[in-house]
Design an enzyme around this catalytic site. Structure first.
Site, short mmCIF file in Angstrom:
data_model
loop_
_atom_site.label_atom_id
_atom_site.label_comp_id
_atom_site.label_asym_id
_atom_site.label_seq_id
_atom_site.Cartn_x
_atom_site.Cartn_y
_atom_site.Cartn_z
N ARG A 89 4.28 16.58 -14.92
CA ARG A 89 4.29 15.16 -15.24
C ARG A 89 5.43 14.43 -14.53
O ARG A 89 5.36 13.22 -14.31
CB ARG A 89 4.40 14.99 -16.76
CG ARG A 89 4.43 13.57 -17.24
CD ARG A 89 4.15 13.45 -18.74
NE ARG A 89 4.80 14.48 -19.51
CZ ARG A 89 6.07 14.46 -19.91
NH1 ARG A 89 6.84 13.44 -19.55
NH2 ARG A 89 6.57 15.43 -20.64
N TYR A 143 -2.29 -12.77 -13.47
CA TYR A 143 -3.50 -11.95 -13.61
C TYR A 143 -3.86 -11.85 -15.09
O TYR A 143 -3.00 -11.59 -15.94
CB TYR A 143 -3.17 -10.59 -13.02
CG TYR A 143 -4.28 -9.58 -12.97
CD1 TYR A 143 -5.56 -9.89 -12.53
CD2 TYR A 143 -4.01 -8.25 -13.32
CE1 TYR A 143 -6.55 -8.93 -12.46
CE2 TYR A 143 -4.99 -7.27 -13.25
CZ TYR A 143 -6.26 -7.62 -12.83
OH TYR A 143 -7.23 -6.65 -12.76
N ASP A 215 4.72 -9.74 -9.47
CA ASP A 215 3.49 -9.09 -9.03
C ASP A 215 3.29 -9.49 -7.56
O ASP A 215 2.94 -10.63 -7.26
CB ASP A 215 2.31 -9.56 -9.89
CG ASP A 215 1.00 -8.86 -9.52
OD1 ASP A 215 0.86 -8.38 -8.37
OD2 ASP A 215 0.10 -8.80 -10.39
N LYS A 240 -5.28 -2.00 -4.46
CA LYS A 240 -5.75 -3.01 -3.52
C LYS A 240 -5.41 -2.62 -2.08
O LYS A 240 -5.96 -1.66 -1.55
CB LYS A 240 -5.16 -4.36 -3.88
CG LYS A 240 -5.89 -5.15 -4.95
CD LYS A 240 -5.95 -4.52 -6.30
CE LYS A 240 -6.51 -5.48 -7.35
NZ LYS A 240 -6.47 -4.86 -8.70
#
Length: 422
Positions: A89, A143, A215, A240
């Site tokens: 992890r 967003y 962002d 993206k």
């Protein structure tokens, strides 16, 4: 994962000498396109001296359990990451390579943390930096899932959110309270494409002791180096442009040295982890990001300029166009444009917009953006705006321009206008 260290810098310099053939070239002096190619390719992650050589790409290291030689080895490693395997992890060299490369993209960054999606990255950052009783200033053009997190989980945890006009600029100082701890920015907004005056906002925030988080998915550090403009934490949905192929999801937070420990601690407490296989896909996309962004930007501008001249179009929302209300700030702060923008269909109804979109053959109807294929979606931001009302009466369309030939995309849009007319 993804933290800078003197040892790490030494490894990077050694790799740069090996690849570029230069003994006096420090990584900080390299241009960003070169860093995209070389970042995260430490020799100990790409080669094994026992095998007599190395490979170009960091291999995919899959691991949950890590084995130790003995108890002394286990104790010596502690909770170290990025240089020593501890537990799956906490990452493997494939994960660290991506985090390393993303950190290299942001001058002044201390490190990068990776998350399963952009939304997960945003949520983790907000949880790390805010506590019950704190006040958050959130840009009104954010967003939609970011707004949902603020109105949902953050509200339940006792964090108050005030939405502000994305064009507030230096006026942000009037909204800061004693309990304000964070200002969240998104520029341009991913639906309505307002460009924020980030340097003005970050200057006031720093003077008032308030952190800032951006962002930066639309621009990436290629077009807007966020930390250099005063931002404390920058988020990207790697899904993206960094991934670029519409086949993997991931998000990242890259931060300054002052903020990094809070993010790292919160990320580990939340148990956030990413797949090394997805990291390998992101690394592959990262290597070509520079040339792809150039194509996205050039084709996007060609389509946007064509749309601006059409009688069916009311307004094109693209900050790189001189007539756009955000153009002056974009020209001052950004080094280029991506391929995501919007436009309104003048004087038509919802049915006409539907006919237009349904008739397109080179634009897929789908969420997300930044992949090699072009996309289109209807956009209706009015219902989620609270501080700066969206008053545009004409229906809005959002385009993500991919890597197809712009002439073919324009021809497709022309057919769409014909279908819209009925």
């Amino acid at each position: 994962m993804g933290r800078r260290s003197g040892d790490a810098q030494g490894h990077r310099r050694g790799l740069i000498r090996a690849v570029a053939g230069s003994s006096d070239k420090d990584s900080d002096s390299l241009r960003l396109a070169t860093k995209l190619v070389q970042g995260g390719r430490r020799p100990e992650w790409t080669g094994d001296p026992r095998l007599g050589g190395g490979v170009v790409n960091p291999p995919v290291w899959r691991a949950s359990t890590i084995l130790y030689d003995n108890i002394a080895d286990l104790k010596a490693r502690g909770h170290a990451t990025h240089d020593k395997l501890y537990y799956g992890r906490r990452g493997t060299p494939t994960v660290w390579a991506l985090a390393d490369a993303l950190t290299e993209m942001e001058p002044g960054a201390e490190g990068t943390l990776l998350y399963p999606s952009g939304v997960a990255a945003n949520s983790a950052g907000l949880l790390a930096l805010l506590s019950p009783g704190d006040h958050l200033l959130m840009v009104d053009s954010a967003y939609e899932p970011t707004r949902a997190f603020c109105n949902g989980m953050l509200a339940r945890l006792g964090v108050e959110t005030t939405y502000y006009d994305p064009l507030v600029g230096g006026g942000i100082g009037d909204l800061i309270r004693p309990e304000t701890k964070l200002i969240f920015l998104e520029s341009p907004g991913s639906l309505t494409f307002e460009v924020q005056d980030i340097p003005a906002i970050t200057a006031i925030a720093r003077a008032r002791g308030v952190l800032t988080m951006l962002d930066n998915t639309w621009a990436t550090p290629l077009l807007f180096p966020a930390l250099a403009h005063g931002v404390d934490v920058t988020m990207m949905s790697l899904t993206k442009y960094v991934g670029g192929h519409s086949d993997a999801m991931m998000g990242s937070l890259t931060a300054t040295r002052a903020v990094w420990p809070k993010l790292r601690s919160a990320s580990y407490q939340l148990g956030q982890a990413v797949s090394p296989d997805d990291c390998a896909l992101m690394l592959r996309g990262l290597r070509t990001l520079d040339v792809r962004m150039q194509r996205h930007g050039e084709s996007g501008l060609a389509v946007a300029n064509w749309l601006a001249a059409r009688p069916e179009v009311g307004r094109v929302l693209h900050p790189a166009l001189p007539g756009d209300r955000g153009h002056a700030i974009w020209a001052r702060d950004f080094t280029g444009t991506s391929g995501l923008f919007g436009f309104t269909l003048q004087g038509v109804d919802e049915a006409a917009r539907t006919r237009f979109i349904d008739s397109l053959t080179h634009f897929g109807i789908g969420f997300s953006w930044g992949g090699y294929e072009s996309l289109v979606v209807p956009s209706d931001p009015a219902s989620i705006r609270t501080a700066a009302a969206w008053t545009e009466a004409d229906p809005l369309v959002r385009l993500s321009i991919g890597l197809e030939d712009a002439a073919d995309l324009i021809a497709d849009l022309e057919r769409g206008f014909a279908a819209m007319a009925g």
